[in-house]
Enzyme design. Structure first.
Site, mmCIF file in Angstrom:
data_model
loop_
_atom_site.group_PDB
_atom_site.id
_atom_site.type_symbol
_atom_site.label_atom_id
_atom_site.label_comp_id
_atom_site.label_asym_id
_atom_site.label_seq_id
_atom_site.Cartn_x
_atom_site.Cartn_y
_atom_site.Cartn_z
ATOM 1 N N GLY A 24 -5.110 -4.475 -8.741
ATOM 2 C CA GLY A 24 -6.212 -3.534 -8.569
ATOM 3 C C GLY A 24 -5.753 -2.145 -8.161
ATOM 4 O O GLY A 24 -6.251 -1.131 -8.662
ATOM 5 N N SER A 32 -12.731 2.593 5.070
ATOM 6 C CA SER A 32 -11.261 2.471 5.041
ATOM 7 C C SER A 32 -10.539 3.790 5.299
ATOM 8 O O SER A 32 -9.620 4.183 4.572
ATOM 9 C CB SER A 32 -10.799 1.862 3.708
ATOM 10 O OG SER A 32 -11.359 0.593 3.524
ATOM 11 N N ARG A 70 1.711 3.938 -3.439
ATOM 12 C CA ARG A 70 1.472 5.376 -3.310
ATOM 13 C C ARG A 70 2.761 6.150 -3.573
ATOM 14 O O ARG A 70 2.770 7.160 -4.289
ATOM 15 C CB ARG A 70 0.942 5.696 -1.897
ATOM 16 C CG ARG A 70 -0.531 5.311 -1.703
ATOM 17 C CD ARG A 70 -0.895 5.217 -0.224
ATOM 18 N NE ARG A 70 -2.338 5.043 -0.033
ATOM 19 C CZ ARG A 70 -2.983 3.891 -0.215
ATOM 20 N NH1 ARG A 70 -2.312 2.819 -0.599
ATOM 21 N NH2 ARG A 70 -4.291 3.818 -0.017
ATOM 22 N N SER A 108 0.823 -1.212 0.000
ATOM 23 C CA SER A 108 0.000 0.000 0.000
ATOM 24 C C SER A 108 0.860 1.266 0.000
ATOM 25 O O SER A 108 0.624 2.195 -0.772
ATOM 26 C CB SER A 108 -0.921 0.017 1.221
ATOM 27 O OG SER A 108 -1.769 -1.102 1.215
ATOM 28 N N ASP A 117 -9.018 -6.288 4.582
ATOM 29 C CA ASP A 117 -8.069 -7.252 4.018
ATOM 30 C C ASP A 117 -7.647 -8.345 4.998
ATOM 31 O O ASP A 117 -7.063 -9.349 4.587
ATOM 32 C CB ASP A 117 -6.812 -6.533 3.509
ATOM 33 C CG ASP A 117 -7.011 -5.946 2.117
ATOM 34 O OD1 ASP A 117 -8.012 -6.309 1.459
ATOM 35 O OD2 ASP A 117 -6.184 -5.131 1.691
ATOM 36 N N ARG A 140 -14.577 -12.348 -2.157
ATOM 37 C CA ARG A 140 -13.922 -13.040 -1.043
ATOM 38 C C ARG A 140 -14.916 -13.641 -0.054
ATOM 39 O O ARG A 140 -14.627 -14.668 0.560
ATOM 40 C CB ARG A 140 -12.962 -12.083 -0.326
ATOM 41 C CG ARG A 140 -11.703 -11.826 -1.135
ATOM 42 C CD ARG A 140 -10.742 -10.875 -0.449
ATOM 43 N NE ARG A 140 -9.487 -10.817 -1.193
ATOM 44 C CZ ARG A 140 -8.544 -9.902 -1.006
ATOM 45 N NH1 ARG A 140 -8.727 -8.942 -0.100
ATOM 46 N NH2 ARG A 140 -7.431 -9.922 -1.709
ATOM 47 N N ARG A 166 -4.546 -13.629 -1.029
ATOM 48 C CA ARG A 166 -4.913 -13.688 0.390
ATOM 49 C C ARG A 166 -5.642 -14.991 0.737
ATOM 50 O O ARG A 166 -5.597 -15.431 1.883
ATOM 51 C CB ARG A 166 -5.745 -12.465 0.786
ATOM 52 C CG ARG A 166 -4.966 -11.172 0.569
ATOM 53 C CD ARG A 166 -5.349 -10.076 1.529
ATOM 54 N NE ARG A 166 -4.702 -8.827 1.147
ATOM 55 C CZ ARG A 166 -3.423 -8.537 1.367
ATOM 56 N NH1 ARG A 166 -2.642 -9.401 1.979
ATOM 57 N NH2 ARG A 166 -2.924 -7.381 0.977
#
Length: 408
Positions: free
Chosen positions: A69, A172, A27, A23, A290, A321, A364
């Protein structure tokens, strides 16, 4: 590659360096593309970050980001403001089923030129980079936070910055705050008050080295292993007690499942609480979806029930999921029910052995189920999918005494 996982070890000890946060890395890769005098240390070696880096450095017309993604969302915004450049952004079959319309419409409010190559609302998309003058945009707040972060990350290079109004309940929040903090680290002025985010323009930043913290989502599997072991002490590096990553909530969550955490010299040591008495747990995971897969598998291994809520974004991840968990946990003998945003597992004391766990091209799924090998032999199908976020995962499992043998 199908892996049969098992272990005869119940006392686990190891020191494991975990790759940088995916993550944070993705960025920072985008910010580095905007401000080339920034240098990055401890970046993620995940497929997603490699794909992101390749796309930012390349000059091809067709940019294929495969299953990534985050890269799809961030690059949509990046190419929209890359004046004079035209690209077609595409990905895997699953990526063409994952919605992008909310972000496209937000960018169009700012004046971006984006069109759909096939189905409206989904990749592949054609992006014609524009000079963006407009600065005000509104976007639903309960969508993937990556849409919001994508807008925030390009904002410093917009002539008038950006003012984002979030409509509805925000999902989030930690990931939005992570993006704000990384911008602030580069002395880019921001504010987040109520439902309005502002990022101010800044054409240049000072030369700076940015160190990426290790990935907390990747750490989750070791929390699960410690919870399921008889005794364990696992030291992970490099982690901060005051982390930008939302999944650092693992420390408090797994405390309720018998795992103690101790920070020292940028490392995190996990130990088993031998006085722990398992009992049903309830968690609201709106900020940390997640880690839902890891938590529910831990609960199955501990023989406890759980009720997890705030999971609506899981339906548009690498796979649906929630449905994938329902199918695979049922194979193991679990009683589980799911809704559009929640999951309920009933406590059980038996787990079926040698079950083949389908991974649905979802990293995952593979890693979340792996710790169950402490309880029963388990088969992970298409185990190589872990390279999406954690290429060294199976080698690190072997350091802990797990055997992973290829089978047909």
């Amino acid at each position: 590659m199908n892996l049969l996982l098992q272990t005869t070890h119940s006392n686990l000890q190891a020191d494991i360096p975990v790759t940088g946060s995916k993550s944070e890395t993705n960025r920072l890769l985008l910010l580095k593309a905007l401000f080339p005098n920034v240098t990055l240390v401890n970046t993620s070696n995940s497929d997603d970050s490699e794909v992101m880096q390749t796309a930012l450095k390349g000059n091809e017309e067709i940019v294929d980001i495969h299953h990534a993604g985050t890269a799809m969302r961030f690059l949509t915004a990046f190419f929209a403001v890359n004046e004079g450049r035209e690209v077609v952004l595409t990905g895997s079959q699953r990526m063409t089923e994952r919605p992008i319309k909310v972000l496209v419409e937000a960018l169009e409010q700012l004046g971006a030129k984006i069109s759909y190559e096939k189905e409206v609302g989904y990749p592949p998309i054609r992006i014609k980079g524009q000079k963006i003058i407009a600065s005000k945009v509104s976007i639903p707040a309960n969508v993937s936070s990556q849409y919001i972060s994508a807008l925030m990350l390009i904002a410093p290079k917009l002539e008038n910055g950006i003012e984002i109004t979030l409509v509805g309940e925000i999902t989030s929040v930690p990931y939005i705050k992570m993006t704000l903090a990384l911008l602030n680290d580069l002395d880019i002025k921001t504010s987040f008050e109520g439902n309005v985010i502002k990022v101010y323009p800044k054409q240049e930043v000072e030369t700076k080295e940015m160190v990426v913290e290790s990935d907390w989502s990747s750490a989750s599997y070791f929390f699960s292993i410690v919870a399921l072991a008889d005794t364990a002490s696992i030291t992970l590096s490099s982690y901060k007690e005051n982390s930008l990553q939302g999944d650092s909530a693992l420390v408090e969550i797994y405390k309720q499942m018998g795992v103690n955490s101790q920070f020292e010299n940028n490392s995190l040591t996990l130990t088993k609480d031998t006085n722990f008495k398992p009992q049903t747990v309830n968690f609201e995971l709106n900020n940390t979806p997640d880690i839902a897969q890891t938590i529910v598998v831990t609960c199955l291994g501990l023989g406890i029930g759980c009720h997890l809520t705030g999971l609506h974004t899981l339906k548009i991840k690498e796979t649906d999921r929630l449905e994938a968990l329902r199918i695979e946990l049922t194979k193991l003998g679990a009683t589980i029910s799911v809704t559009n945003d929640s999951l309920t597992l009933v406590a059980t004391s038996t787990i079926n052995q040698n079950v083949k766990i389908a991974t649905y091209n979802d990293h995952r799924m593979a890693m979340a189920f792996a710790p169950l090998a402490l309880k029963v032999p388990i088969i992970i199908e298409n185990a190589e999918v872990v390279s999406k976020s954690y290429p060294d995962f199976w080698e690190d499992m072997k350091k802990l005494g797990f055997s992973a043998s290829e089978i047909n």
